[in-house]
Design an enzyme around this catalytic site. Structure first.
Site, PDB file in Angstrom:
ATOM      1  CG  ASP A 114      -1.350   7.638   0.949  1.00 42.35           C
ATOM      2  OD1 ASP A 114      -0.364   8.380   0.805  1.00 42.35           O
ATOM      3  OD2 ASP A 114      -2.261   7.539   0.112  1.00 42.35           O
ATOM      4  CG  ASP A 141      -1.781   1.199   1.365  1.00 42.06           C
ATOM      5  OD1 ASP A 141      -2.264   1.689   0.321  1.00 42.06           O
ATOM      6  OD2 ASP A 141      -1.986   1.667   2.492  1.00 42.06           O
TER       7      ASP A 141
END
Length: 277
Positions: free
Chosen positions: A43, A41
């Site tokens: 953020d 991922d």
């Protein structure tokens, strides 16, 4: 007996040729280096961007558009339960009332799109200025994977430009070129739906059970597990108290948690064996 063998031989060869065609080669259990890929991922995983990156950029964009709206640290943590910046604004204003006297769906869509474009520009400026560093352990793990020729990807609900800029700016061009990036509106249904991880597996030709996802949030973990992928959670500033009971492993960060390629290989191997069993 020999005439029968001569009769059966073409059928046998035909069957073998069918099995070995590229379309069906993935049905074979072929030994491969594990994991087949590392999928991050963005953020909260690559960098802790939500509190001190995206949130201030949203607020600056609101001010620039003369919108009386401020997302403080506590409120933004709640808003993060909705994946995607455009979806986040829409959900918030559907509950709190739309600004600027906006009523029609077209006006709402246009406003959200304009703010999100501006917010992305402001966020990218923060990245380039060096205000937001990579999280501990990210670069060493990426370098290990590159050395071992393990494919790398990012699957994020954030804007593709923002994700690409973060990876390029904080990791450098050589590392950036090793990543396949799936971000923003490449799928209609965002996390916690598994669509973006399913797309990555299909596009990169991966067996979901043989990759490793690194997430930081409950909705990201839910998406990864729904795609049948092993998942490590590295807690971020906003997600420390979330439910990670379905994670294969939970750490405070990759460095402290000792997450290297050896540890990931053992995790993926163990996870694959459990699924097969």
């Amino acid at each position: 007996f020999i005439p029968k063998m001569a009769y059966c031989l073409p059928l046998l060869l035909s069957s073998l040729l069918f099995v070995l065609t590229p379309r069906n080669i993935n049905s074979f259990v072929i030994p491969t280096v594990l994991p087949q890929a590392l999928i991050f991922d963005c953020d909260g995983v690559l960098a802790d961007t939500e509190r001190d990156g995206h949130r201030p950029a949203f607020n600056s964009a609101f001010r620039a558009k003369n919108i009386d709206c401020t997302w403080d640290v506590e409120l933004y943590g709640i808003l993060l339960q909705t994946g995607g910046g455009k979806e986040r604004m829409t959900s918030h204003w559907n509950k709190m009332g739309w600004p600027l006297g906006i009523v029609t769906e077209e006006e709402k869509s246009n406003l959200v799109r304009e703010i999100h474009l501006l917010k992305t520009e402001l966020f990218n400026e923060a990245i380039v200025s060096g205000k937001i560093p990579l999280r501990p352990g990210v670069v060493s793990l990426v370098d290990e994977a590159i050395k071992a020729e393990i494919p790398l990807a990012v699957c994020s609900t954030s804007n593709e430009k923002a994700v690409s800029n973060l990876v390029l700016t904080l990791m450098g061009k050589e590392r950036y070129e090793k990543f396949t990036i799936f971000a923003g509106d490449v799928v209609q249904k965002k996390k916690p739906n598994p669509d973006i991880y399913n797309m990555a597996a299909e596009t990169m030709g991966l067996d979901p059970l043989k990759v490793c996802v690194i997430e930081d949030s409950h909705i990201g973990l839910t998406a990864a597990k729904a795609a049948n992928m092993p998942c490590i959670v590295t807690k971020s500033s906003y997600t420390k108290e979330e439910d990670f009971s379905k994670a294969d492993l939970i750490v405070n960060d990759l460095e402290i948690g000792g997450i290297n390629l050896k540890a990931i290989r053992e995790l993926v191997t163990s996870s694959s064996m459990k699924k097969v069993g």
